[in-house]
Design an enzyme around this catalytic site. Structure first.
Site, PDB file in Angstrom:
ATOM      1  N   LYS A   1     -16.957   5.269  23.248  1.00  0.00           N
ATOM      2  CA  LYS A   1     -15.795   4.699  22.563  1.00  0.00           C
ATOM      3  C   LYS A   1     -14.464   5.031  23.233  1.00  0.00           C
ATOM      4  CE  LYS A   1     -17.930   2.768  18.999  1.00  0.00           C
ATOM      5  NZ  LYS A   1     -17.944   1.290  18.863  1.00  0.00           N
TER       6      LYS A   1
ATOM      7  N   GLU B   1     -10.461   1.150  12.664  1.00  0.00           N
ATOM      8  CA  GLU B   1     -11.554   1.301  11.712  1.00  0.00           C
ATOM      9  C   GLU B   1     -12.580   2.222  12.341  1.00  0.00           C
ATOM     10  OE1 GLU B   1     -11.500  -0.978  13.977  1.00  0.00           O
ATOM     11  OE2 GLU B   1     -13.522  -0.734  14.793  1.00  0.00           O
TER      12      GLU B   1
ATOM     13  N   SER C   1     -25.370   6.003  24.533  1.00  0.00           N
ATOM     14  CA  SER C   1     -23.977   5.713  24.200  1.00  0.00           C
ATOM     15  C   SER C   1     -23.229   6.892  23.612  1.00  0.00           C
ATOM     16  CB  SER C   1     -23.931   4.536  23.220  1.00  0.00           C
ATOM     17  OG  SER C   1     -24.713   4.828  22.076  1.00  0.00           O
TER      18      SER C   1
END
Lengths: 271, 394
Positions: free
Chosen positions: B88, B110, B376
């Protein structure tokens, strides 16, 4: 355009102030109540109605209209049933133009696509669409279908929209141009001060022959008086939805309550 | 009408189904992105921060023990080693720099699993921006450590109690807040939403795939792996990884979504198993909704995959047959989690565990082949969920 829409656009208001165009959420309190309220709005002097098809994720709406949609969905309201209310209203002699207010997904999935939605709305006796998450960029298919089926389209202008966008939105609107006088979601008050009114005058000029409606934060007779001379239509949503939600009793009680509120607004500029 | 400079669609998917209240901000954002992307100084600043602050390039790790156990050649792209513990950060850093360049003073975001929220809070601390993170109440309860991390980093966490109280409701709330706040940039955390977000988010995650393709050639001494595999919630880590291999038809691409506990509505978040073509959060894509178009509740053991729609580029890749999208159940994901922990000493995020679990369940189909899997994120944040399910000495 349907005869009802043509008449509305030719003469949006019977009085000196803007015509009153209420918004209600279909099925909030049950569809029988919605049907009665439509007649009440007509008796109160409304000039057209935006009938909201409830959606689970209404991202342009504030808490009050989100809650209304949620109540309606919990009561089992469907897109089909919402169209049936329009049909019943017409069968009972209802004369107001009705614009179906819906987010995109219930049209895509619930009514079988934009074109199919237009066909079904026309067949039920509706007069046009307001689709808040369908900007002119994505609206070619809906506009073409509405054109063919004599339905009206409504697009939006906000204080942050460029001149070019406002012009395009007005051109794409075969119904009226919906001006939002402030940034934000539905349900907050808007103070219709000189700055907002000047902006509305500017938008009205850009809109050319397309009538102008003002919404978001229209709640009181004072708002209607302030807007007189600056817009053709005034849309009252959250205040009415809250008012109806707080009205207990039979569908007829709700209809009387809706009638009283719209009468107050439509008489605001005639006292 | 040519509102945008870039193509806003992915075939029939994507687009910009946004309220007019958002359109000016989206147009402004696209223009700023196009300008920044072409500017060497911007790209250089991003590259340096990704390297010196984020830790890029992340390693490609040859998971030999687990590969031997499963009968295949397994490579892991270690985004779990990126600062803040997930991919991210790539996007958070890129968009925050973009926001700063646009003169914005506040970041709205969010978060589902909390990884994107933590990445945003982190880059906002780094760049001196205000940060407000919207998080569904359900997610906040199952990701307590990430809520605490965000607050320690100086972000304000707004708990969303509307709707299903998960990621989709957090997105609704963040979008609503953005409408009323011209000084803010909405830092959307996945490759979804209205144009230009899918394009921007995919662009900032491209280093994952570019690095992985080059590292694989160098370390494996072969041109390409047989399979590139990634978990898909909104699909940002997957699109970043796929971009490095998309043009090579020799490479099979598989995205793994959340199969949850069953196939009934509300038990999973498998858009390709039960989704319809529709519109959610500003883009046309596959959406889990009922016959009336109402968005369905979803379930996944992993908060980051618990979302009823998917990025539009994935919808297009599936339609073109370029990528396949399949699901792993909660139990399969947990088995994948346990396997990586025991065989390689790595605790994977429950999101990434779906890719591992899928491979574990179908390892016979890929016997003897080489698989590059996008890891991830790391799994520390998931311990509270995993421990009661996998057991332990307590």
């Amino acid at each position: 355009m349907t005869g009802r829409m043509k008449a509305l656009l030719a003469a949006p208001s019977p009085g000196p102030g803007p015509g009153i165009a209420p918004y209600i959420t279909a099925g909030d309190g049950g569809l029988e109540r919605t049907l009665a309220v439509l007649h009440g709005l007509e008796r109160g002097g409304a000039v057209c109605v935006e009938l909201g098809l409830p959606f689970s994720d209404p991202l342009a709406d504030g808490p009050a209209l989100q809650a209304a949609a949620q109540r309606s969905l919990e009561a089992g309201t469907t897109p089909d049933a919402t169209l049936e209310v329009i049909r019943s209203y017409r069968d009972q002699g209802g004369k107001l133009p009705i614009l179906l207010f819906s987010y995109s997904n219930p049209l895509w999935v619930g009514l079988g696509g934009l074109r199919a939605s237009a066909e079904r709305l026309a067949e039920a006796g509706g007069d046009g669409f307001v689709v808040p998450d369908l900007p002119p960029e994505e609206a070619d298919e809906l506009c073409a279908a509405c054109d063919e089926l004599d339905l009206g389209t409504v697009f939006f202008a906000t204080p942050r929209s460029s001149i070019e966008r406002i012009r395009s939105a007005a051109r794409a609107s075969s119904g009226f141009l919906y001006a939002i006088g402030r940034v934000g979601v539905t349900g907050l008050r808007t103070s219709f001060d000189d700055e907002v009114l000047d902006w509305l005058d500017f938008v009205r000029e850009l809109a050319g022959n397309t009538p102008l409606a003002v919404g978001f934060g229209v709640a009181e007779p004072a708002d209607i008086r302030a807007l007189a001379g600056h817009t053709d239509l005034a849309i009252c949503g959250t205040a009415l939805v809250n008012h109806l939600h707080n009205t207990a009793g039979t569908p007829e009680d709700a209809a009387a309550s809706a009638q009283a509120l719209v009468t107050r607004l439509s008489q605001a500029t005639r006292d | 009408m040519s509102t945008f400079q870039l193509d806003s669609h992915y075939g029939r998917f994507g687009g910009c189904y946004a309220p007019e209240t958002l359109m000016p901000a989206l147009i402004e954002l696209e223009a700023a992105f196009v300008e920044a992307r072409a500017e060497p100084e911007f790209r250089e600043r991003l590259r340096r921060l990704l390297r010196d602050f984020g830790g890029r390039p992340t390693p490609l790790f040859h998971a030999e023990r687990l590969g031997a156990e499963w009968g295949l050649d397994l490579w892991l792209k270690r985004e779990d080693l990126l600062h803040t513990g997930a991919h991210k950060l790539n996007n958070a850093l890129g968009q925050a720099l973009l926001a700063q360049r646009m003169g914005k003073t506040r970041i709205l975001a969010e978060t589902g699993a909390g990884q994107h929220g933590v990445a945003c809070a982190t880059v906002c601390a780094l760049l001196g921006l205000d940060c407000v993170v919207y998080m569904g109440e359900m997610d906040a309860q199952r990701q307590v450590p990430n809520v605490e991390r965000m607050e320690l980093l100086g972000a304000r966490v707004v708990i969303v109690r509307a709707g299903q109280r998960t990621l989709k409701d957090a997105i609704n709330e963040a979008l609503r807040a953005w409408v009323g706040d011209p000084d803010a940039h909405y830092l959307l955390g996945s490759a979804l939403g209205p144009h230009p977000f899918p394009t921007i988010v995919a662009f900032f995650h491209e280093p994952i795939g570019k690095e992985a393709a080059a590292q694989y050639r160098e370390q494996a001494q072969t041109d390409q792996p047989d399979l590139v595999l990634a978990c898909v919630g909104g699909g940002s880590n997957a699109i970043g990884l796929f971009r490095g291999f998309m043009d090579n038809p020799e490479v099979a691409l598989v995205g793994v979504e959340a199969g949850g506990t069953g196939s009934a509505p509300g038990e999973h978040a498998a858009r390709w198993a039960g989704g319809r073509e529709g519109v959610l959060h500003g883009c046309k894509t596959l959406v889990l909704c009922d016959d009336d178009g109402q968005i369905l509740a979803t379930h996944s053991v992993s908060a980051g995959l618990d979302y009823p729609a998917v990025g539009p580029e994935h919808a297009q890749l599936a339609e073109q047959g370029r990528a396949r999208y399949l699901s792993a159940s909660d139990d399969e994901a947990l088995a994948g989690f346990a396997a990586l922990a025991r065989f390689e000493g790595i605790l994977p995020a429950l999101e990434s565990s779906h890719a591992l679990g899928w491979l574990l369940a179908r390892r016979e189909d890929w016997r003897g082949m080489s698989v590059l899997l996008g890891l991830s994120g790391r799994g520390d944040k998931d311990l509270a969920t995993v421990l009661p399910l996998l057991g332990g000495t307590r």
